[in-house]
Scaffold this motif. Structure first.
Motif, mmCIF file in Angstrom:
data_model
loop_
_atom_site.group_PDB
_atom_site.id
_atom_site.type_symbol
_atom_site.label_atom_id
_atom_site.label_comp_id
_atom_site.label_asym_id
_atom_site.label_seq_id
_atom_site.Cartn_x
_atom_site.Cartn_y
_atom_site.Cartn_z
ATOM 1 N N ILE A 180 0.844 -1.201 0.000
ATOM 2 C CA ILE A 180 0.000 0.000 0.000
ATOM 3 C C ILE A 180 0.876 1.247 0.000
ATOM 4 O O ILE A 180 1.851 1.325 0.743
ATOM 5 C CB ILE A 180 -0.915 0.018 1.240
ATOM 6 N N ALA A 181 0.520 2.219 -0.844
ATOM 7 C CA ALA A 181 1.258 3.488 -0.891
ATOM 8 C C ALA A 181 0.349 4.562 -1.458
ATOM 9 O O ALA A 181 -0.673 4.269 -2.093
ATOM 10 C CB ALA A 181 2.517 3.345 -1.744
ATOM 11 N N ASP A 182 0.728 5.826 -1.258
ATOM 12 C CA ASP A 182 -0.082 6.914 -1.800
ATOM 13 C C ASP A 182 0.359 7.258 -3.223
ATOM 14 O O ASP A 182 1.225 6.607 -3.811
ATOM 15 C CB ASP A 182 -0.046 8.142 -0.877
ATOM 16 N N LYS A 183 -0.208 8.324 -3.790
ATOM 17 C CA LYS A 183 0.027 8.669 -5.195
ATOM 18 C C LYS A 183 1.479 9.021 -5.505
ATOM 19 O O LYS A 183 1.904 8.942 -6.658
ATOM 20 C CB LYS A 183 -0.872 9.846 -5.585
ATOM 21 N N ALA A 184 2.233 9.406 -4.481
ATOM 22 C CA ALA A 184 3.636 9.755 -4.712
ATOM 23 C C ALA A 184 4.436 8.565 -5.230
ATOM 24 O O ALA A 184 5.501 8.746 -5.828
ATOM 25 C CB ALA A 184 4.263 10.286 -3.425
ATOM 26 N N TYR A 185 3.916 7.358 -5.034
ATOM 27 C CA TYR A 185 4.613 6.143 -5.450
ATOM 28 C C TYR A 185 4.011 5.542 -6.727
ATOM 29 O O TYR A 185 4.350 4.422 -7.099
ATOM 30 C CB TYR A 185 4.587 5.110 -4.326
ATOM 31 N N ASP A 186 3.138 6.294 -7.391
ATOM 32 C CA ASP A 186 2.526 5.815 -8.631
ATOM 33 C C ASP A 186 3.511 6.020 -9.789
ATOM 34 O O ASP A 186 3.543 7.071 -10.414
ATOM 35 C CB ASP A 186 1.220 6.560 -8.901
ATOM 36 N N ARG A 243 7.192 -9.557 -8.820
ATOM 37 C CA ARG A 243 7.417 -10.315 -7.584
ATOM 38 C C ARG A 243 6.127 -10.937 -7.037
ATOM 39 O O ARG A 243 6.140 -11.571 -5.989
ATOM 40 C CB ARG A 243 8.037 -9.402 -6.516
ATOM 41 N N GLY A 244 5.023 -10.738 -7.732
ATOM 42 C CA GLY A 244 3.754 -11.305 -7.279
ATOM 43 C C GLY A 244 3.129 -10.553 -6.122
ATOM 44 O O GLY A 244 2.312 -11.102 -5.378
ATOM 45 N N ILE A 245 3.515 -9.278 -5.975
ATOM 46 C CA ILE A 245 2.969 -8.427 -4.911
ATOM 47 C C ILE A 245 1.861 -7.570 -5.504
ATOM 48 O O ILE A 245 2.048 -6.919 -6.537
ATOM 49 C CB ILE A 245 4.059 -7.526 -4.307
ATOM 50 N N SER A 246 0.718 -7.560 -4.856
ATOM 51 C CA SER A 246 -0.425 -6.787 -5.348
ATOM 52 C C SER A 246 -0.295 -5.319 -4.931
ATOM 53 O O SER A 246 -0.300 -5.012 -3.739
ATOM 54 C CB SER A 246 -1.721 -7.372 -4.785
ATOM 55 N N PRO A 247 -0.160 -4.366 -5.887
ATOM 56 C CA PRO A 247 -0.037 -2.960 -5.528
ATOM 57 C C PRO A 247 -1.392 -2.320 -5.240
ATOM 58 O O PRO A 247 -2.350 -2.520 -5.990
ATOM 59 C CB PRO A 247 0.609 -2.333 -6.774
ATOM 60 N N VAL A 248 -1.465 -1.574 -4.164
ATOM 61 C CA VAL A 248 -2.659 -0.777 -3.849
ATOM 62 C C VAL A 248 -2.183 0.674 -3.782
ATOM 63 O O VAL A 248 -1.875 1.199 -2.715
ATOM 64 C CB VAL A 248 -3.315 -1.218 -2.530
ATOM 65 N N ILE A 249 -2.085 1.290 -4.969
ATOM 66 C CA ILE A 249 -1.534 2.632 -5.113
ATOM 67 C C ILE A 249 -2.454 3.435 -6.026
ATOM 68 O O ILE A 249 -2.570 3.117 -7.212
ATOM 69 C CB ILE A 249 -0.107 2.589 -5.715
ATOM 70 N N PRO A 250 -3.135 4.452 -5.530
ATOM 71 C CA PRO A 250 -4.013 5.255 -6.383
ATOM 72 C C PRO A 250 -3.244 5.894 -7.540
ATOM 73 O O PRO A 250 -2.072 6.242 -7.398
ATOM 74 C CB PRO A 250 -4.550 6.328 -5.426
ATOM 75 N N SER A 251 -3.895 6.044 -8.674
ATOM 76 C CA SER A 251 -3.268 6.638 -9.849
ATOM 77 C C SER A 251 -3.210 8.164 -9.730
ATOM 78 O O SER A 251 -4.104 8.786 -9.151
ATOM 79 C CB SER A 251 -4.046 6.266 -11.111
ATOM 80 N N TYR A 289 -6.853 0.307 0.891
ATOM 81 C CA TYR A 289 -6.053 1.536 0.938
ATOM 82 C C TYR A 289 -6.281 2.298 2.248
ATOM 83 O O TYR A 289 -5.387 2.991 2.739
ATOM 84 C CB TYR A 289 -6.395 2.426 -0.259
ATOM 85 N N LYS A 290 -7.463 2.158 2.825
ATOM 86 C CA LYS A 290 -7.760 2.836 4.097
ATOM 87 C C LYS A 290 -6.817 2.402 5.212
ATOM 88 O O LYS A 290 -6.623 3.125 6.184
ATOM 89 C CB LYS A 290 -9.213 2.556 4.522
ATOM 90 N N LYS A 291 -6.231 1.223 5.065
ATOM 91 C CA LYS A 291 -5.303 0.727 6.091
ATOM 92 C C LYS A 291 -4.038 1.585 6.188
ATOM 93 O O LYS A 291 -3.256 1.439 7.131
ATOM 94 C CB LYS A 291 -4.891 -0.718 5.763
ATOM 95 N N ARG A 292 -3.822 2.467 5.210
ATOM 96 C CA ARG A 292 -2.599 3.266 5.187
ATOM 97 C C ARG A 292 -2.475 4.185 6.397
ATOM 98 O O ARG A 292 -1.385 4.683 6.702
ATOM 99 C CB ARG A 292 -2.535 4.103 3.896
ATOM 100 N N ASN A 293 -3.569 4.376 7.111
ATOM 101 C CA ASN A 293 -3.497 5.200 8.332
ATOM 102 C C ASN A 293 -2.591 4.555 9.385
ATOM 103 O O ASN A 293 -2.129 5.234 10.305
ATOM 104 C CB ASN A 293 -4.900 5.433 8.910
ATOM 105 N N ILE A 294 -2.295 3.255 9.229
ATOM 106 C CA ILE A 294 -1.417 2.568 10.190
ATOM 107 C C ILE A 294 -0.033 3.192 10.192
ATOM 108 O O ILE A 294 0.567 3.411 11.252
ATOM 109 C CB ILE A 294 -1.347 1.059 9.863
ATOM 110 N N ILE A 295 0.502 3.508 9.010
ATOM 111 C CA ILE A 295 1.834 4.089 8.954
ATOM 112 C C ILE A 295 1.828 5.539 9.442
ATOM 113 O O ILE A 295 2.805 6.016 10.022
ATOM 114 C CB ILE A 295 2.438 3.988 7.527
ATOM 115 N N GLU A 296 0.715 6.229 9.253
ATOM 116 C CA GLU A 296 0.608 7.595 9.786
ATOM 117 C C GLU A 296 0.638 7.565 11.313
ATOM 118 O O GLU A 296 1.260 8.421 11.950
ATOM 119 C CB GLU A 296 -0.681 8.267 9.296
ATOM 120 N N ARG A 297 -0.012 6.552 11.899
ATOM 121 C CA ARG A 297 0.007 6.416 13.350
ATOM 122 C C ARG A 297 1.400 6.051 13.844
ATOM 123 O O ARG A 297 1.825 6.480 14.919
ATOM 124 C CB ARG A 297 -1.019 5.371 13.802
ATOM 125 N N PHE A 298 2.118 5.245 13.054
ATOM 126 C CA PHE A 298 3.495 4.906 13.414
ATOM 127 C C PHE A 298 4.359 6.168 13.468
ATOM 128 O O PHE A 298 5.109 6.381 14.425
ATOM 129 C CB PHE A 298 4.087 3.915 12.408
#
Length: 250
Positions: free
Chosen positions: A166-172, A183-191, A206-215
């Protein structure tokens, strides 16, 4: 337990990774726990080393020992050992910028510099992190503050193997997306808005991305991390790794 101290449970998880333990090569250290608490206190309170309370001993000895542990890789080993017990279901990447105090400038810039950049906000350092579903940091790096987020994505990805990323648009970016799919990894990155053919995004995940913000919010509770005072990149990275490891076993 003293404020900012190390709990018995935390100590049990790291004691066998520390130099000076019984049976280890060299002398036996009786004050490993006190030293660790001194380092945690300094970064949690954000004080100069010379203002360290006397109960921790001489501040020069504490700082010298921290540098010794940095150079010998002790702190990195602690971080990697604890990070190895992670959740591979999904992971996420992001970065956060911290202000670099004027006292952090002036170190030798040989070998790629000290990860301090100059931008509109002044001197800054950027902390890049990958965390797992439990909010535990599993990969970390530092760059100057003006460096783009995407530049650290592939190097950090080489250290992990999640099922979903999971990543935000900066990684698109196509190269990153292609590497994930190889590598068989499913990307969840908004365009990005300018992408001609936007990809479908599973926003429920994608909503799970708040976990890293809390970190990052927990990491920046340590004032010596939220503002960088360390001149050397190796010292500051070790501090970020150590604090992240302690946060992960709370």
């Amino acid at each position: 337990m003293r404020r900012y101290g190390l709990s018995d449970g935390q100590r049990e998880q790291i004691k066998d990774l520390l130099p000076g333990r019984k049976g280890h090569v060299g002398g036996t250290a009786a004050d490993n726990r006190l030293f660790i608490e001194a380092v945690l206190y300094r970064y949690r309170a954000g004080i100069p080393w010379r203002d360290l309370p006397v109960r921790f001993g001489g501040w020069k000895n504490v700082h010298r020992r921290l540098r010794r542990w940095c150079e010998s890789g002790v702190i990195e080993r602690i971080f990697r050992h604890l990070a190895a017990d992670h959740d591979n279901e999904y992971m996420m990447i992001d970065s956060t910028i911290v202000r670099a105090h004027q006292h952090s400038a002036g170190a030798c810039k040989k070998g790629g510099g000290q990860a301090i950049g100059r931008s509109r906000g002044g001197l800054t350092t950027k902390i890049h992190a990958i965390v797992d579903a439990a909010g535990k940091a599993v990969a970390l790096s530092l760059t100057p503050g003006q460096r783009a987020d995407i530049t650290e994505a592939e190097p950090l990805l080489d250290e992990v193997d999640p099922k979903t990323f999971i990543a935000d648009k900066a990684y698109d970016a196509d190269p990153l997306i292609e590497k994930l799919e190889e590598r068989g990894i499913s990307p969840v990155i908004p365009s990005r808005k300018n992408r001609i053919c936007p990809r479908k995004t599973r926003f429920l995940i994608y909503k799970k991305r708040n976990i890293i913000e809390r970190f990052f919010a927990r990491l920046k509770q340590f004032r010596g991390i939220a503002t960088r005072y360390d001149k050397l990149k190796s010292t500051f990275l070790a501090a970020v790794q150590f604090v992240s490891a302690i946060i992960g076993i709370n």
